[in-house]
Write a protein that holds these residues in place. Sequence first.
Motif, PDB file in Angstrom:
ATOM      1  N   TRP A   1      42.805  40.298  30.755  1.00 29.73           N
ATOM      2  CA  TRP A   1      43.019  39.080  29.976  1.00 29.73           C
ATOM      3  C   TRP A   1      41.873  38.857  29.002  1.00 29.73           C
ATOM      4  O   TRP A   1      42.080  38.631  27.808  1.00 29.73           O
ATOM      5  CB  TRP A   1      43.149  37.890  30.939  1.00 29.73           C
ATOM      6  N   ALA A   2      40.662  38.932  29.500  1.00 28.86           N
ATOM      7  CA  ALA A   2      39.516  38.582  28.660  1.00 28.86           C
ATOM      8  C   ALA A   2      39.304  39.583  27.537  1.00 28.86           C
ATOM      9  O   ALA A   2      38.805  39.231  26.459  1.00 28.86           O
ATOM     10  CB  ALA A   2      38.255  38.472  29.508  1.00 28.86           C
TER      11      ALA A   2
ATOM     12  N   LEU B   1      41.661  39.559  35.471  1.00 22.14           N
ATOM     13  CA  LEU B   1      40.638  38.879  34.679  1.00 22.14           C
ATOM     14  C   LEU B   1      40.184  39.758  33.519  1.00 22.14           C
ATOM     15  O   LEU B   1      40.088  39.307  32.376  1.00 22.14           O
ATOM     16  CB  LEU B   1      39.440  38.525  35.574  1.00 22.14           C
ATOM     17  N   GLY B   2      39.917  41.005  33.825  1.00 24.34           N
ATOM     18  CA  GLY B   2      39.420  41.899  32.792  1.00 24.34           C
ATOM     19  C   GLY B   2      40.429  42.126  31.687  1.00 24.34           C
ATOM     20  O   GLY B   2      40.106  42.016  30.501  1.00 24.34           O
TER      21      GLY B   2
ATOM     22  N   ALA C   1      35.580  37.272  31.256  1.00 27.93           N
ATOM     23  CA  ALA C   1      36.549  36.284  31.728  1.00 27.93           C
ATOM     24  C   ALA C   1      35.850  35.169  32.487  1.00 27.93           C
ATOM     25  O   ALA C   1      36.188  33.986  32.337  1.00 27.93           O
ATOM     26  CB  ALA C   1      37.592  36.954  32.617  1.00 27.93           C
TER      27      ALA C   1
ATOM     28  N   TRP D   1      47.503  32.669  24.450  1.00 36.08           N
ATOM     29  CA  TRP D   1      46.581  33.484  25.233  1.00 36.08           C
ATOM     30  C   TRP D   1      46.230  32.796  26.550  1.00 36.08           C
ATOM     31  O   TRP D   1      46.138  33.442  27.605  1.00 36.08           O
ATOM     32  CB  TRP D   1      45.322  33.759  24.405  1.00 36.08           C
TER      33      TRP D   1
ATOM     34  N   ILE E   1      46.319  35.777  36.585  1.00 38.24           N
ATOM     35  CA  ILE E   1      45.055  35.573  37.292  1.00 38.24           C
ATOM     36  C   ILE E   1      45.230  34.508  38.370  1.00 38.24           C
ATOM     37  O   ILE E   1      44.839  34.703  39.527  1.00 38.24           O
ATOM     38  CB  ILE E   1      43.953  35.151  36.299  1.00 38.24           C
TER      39      ILE E   1
ATOM     40  N   GLY F   1      35.080  43.368  31.087  1.00 31.63           N
ATOM     41  CA  GLY F   1      36.017  42.291  30.803  1.00 31.63           C
ATOM     42  C   GLY F   1      36.023  41.228  31.875  1.00 31.63           C
ATOM     43  O   GLY F   1      36.176  40.032  31.586  1.00 31.63           O
ATOM     44  N   THR F   2      35.849  41.624  33.109  1.00 31.52           N
ATOM     45  CA  THR F   2      35.848  40.650  34.190  1.00 31.52           C
ATOM     46  C   THR F   2      34.711  39.654  34.013  1.00 31.52           C
ATOM     47  O   THR F   2      34.884  38.446  34.209  1.00 31.52           O
ATOM     48  CB  THR F   2      35.718  41.370  35.537  1.00 31.52           C
TER      49      THR F   2
END
Lengths: 230, 230
Positions: free
Chosen positions: B111-112, B108-109, A27, A97, A104, A23-24
Amino acid sequence: MELENVTDEATPAPRRRYDDACGTALALEFVGERRALLIIRELLLGPRRFGELRAGLRGLSANVLTQRLQSLEASGVLTRETLPPPANVQVYALTPWGKEAEPIVMALGRWALRSPAHDPSRPFSPVSLMLALRMMLLPDRARGFTATIGFRMGKEGYTAQIDKDRVLLDRSALDRADAVLTGDPNAFLPALFGTTPLPDLVARGRVTVDGDLALATEFCTFFALPPKIG
Amino acid sequence: MELENVTDEATPAPRRRYDDACGTALALEFVGERRALLIIRELLLGPRRFGELRAGLRGLSANVLTQRLQSLEASGVLTRETLPPPANVQVYALTPWGKEAEPIVMALGRWALRSPAHDPSRPFSPVSLMLALRMMLLPDRARGFTATIGFRMGKEGYTAQIDKDRVLLDRSALDRADAVLTGDPNAFLPALFGTTPLPDLVARGRVTVDGDLALATEFCTFFALPPKIG
DNA sequence: CTGTATCCGTGTTGATACTG
DNA sequence: CAGTATCAACACGGATACAG
């Protein structure tokens, strides 16, 4: 070895993409380009116009801002809205969103401020000053404070209230404030994050206060920069 | 050397620097370059060697990795350490402050992953899989679970334990695990973040389990991807 | 094997000028 | 005011070659 250099298997290898399920990494594909997160920062307190964004991010040229806005819109982080007549102007607003990216921005800020390289003499944008209040709140000290404090910086006005360990920020509600501080964003720093009492700044003409000076002075003691590393 | 190149005026014009006092902007000067945060991610579970970093970040060329390591070292995010003989190898390790960047990586993770664009079929690095456990833990479901679960992916081994709403991760302590899962990082996903029971994966030969299969199966139900936006 | 240095094609960035 | 066009400088990544 003119041997064709066959691309590894089926993948056409989109060169500038991280090929990563994390996920990072995803992002960073959304907001990892230069200044993208600062654009989000500028939008966290409400929609803004193209020119306002440029003002808050000095040194960002128009063409790059256009690109970023397009790519952030394509990712679903923000939308471009046209206000109804007679305003009829275009503004950029975070999607729900997109607003969720606030942690962050905050985590980055809190982390970096522990570095000795931080230089608070550089310019603050009005938005980043207000977000710094939320970032640097000392909840134990602020608990129970119910007044509303306003900040006027150039054409921009904000109010701040304490609500259970968190700072509520609102744009342009200065008429409901118990005290309004007026000045340059950087002028407030010694009182907000240093040890200078607010009245000293007033005496030196850096800040003016309308309304209850005692409340405003107390409010300024609720914040502190994080301890430096080392 | 033709000197030319007179820097414009008084300002030495640090062109690529955000001239911004905001902590978020400063953070982006430290870790805003491409892949910098992913290098930090790879170091969050312990020191790594140059080649291991390249393996975890496929597509990162050696010259760029060298640059990033130098700039992150200069910022104080990581240090280059030489292990004592006979190992005598160089490793890169986060400084204490560098480790404090973990909330950024996590934010970040989380969220994404709410974006529909997330594609879990891309490859996971072992580190990012383990960090995903910490990121996606459902604390209410995991509470009270005391066993230690191991993961073996190629040459890399990790253990995970639940400790008060948080996942403790440790490298290479597989001998103390109550169950050890072996397989490719991506092979675990259906059980960890989907609804496939772990024994099904074992039956299909994607994963092997040594030790207490029931404990391992229960452990796999403690995680879930965040809800998609929309 | 670990890491650095160099060349090269391409994409990104930012300054300036320009159009509606 | 809101954006586009153009261009020069730089960053990125691939492919080497090279030192310890």
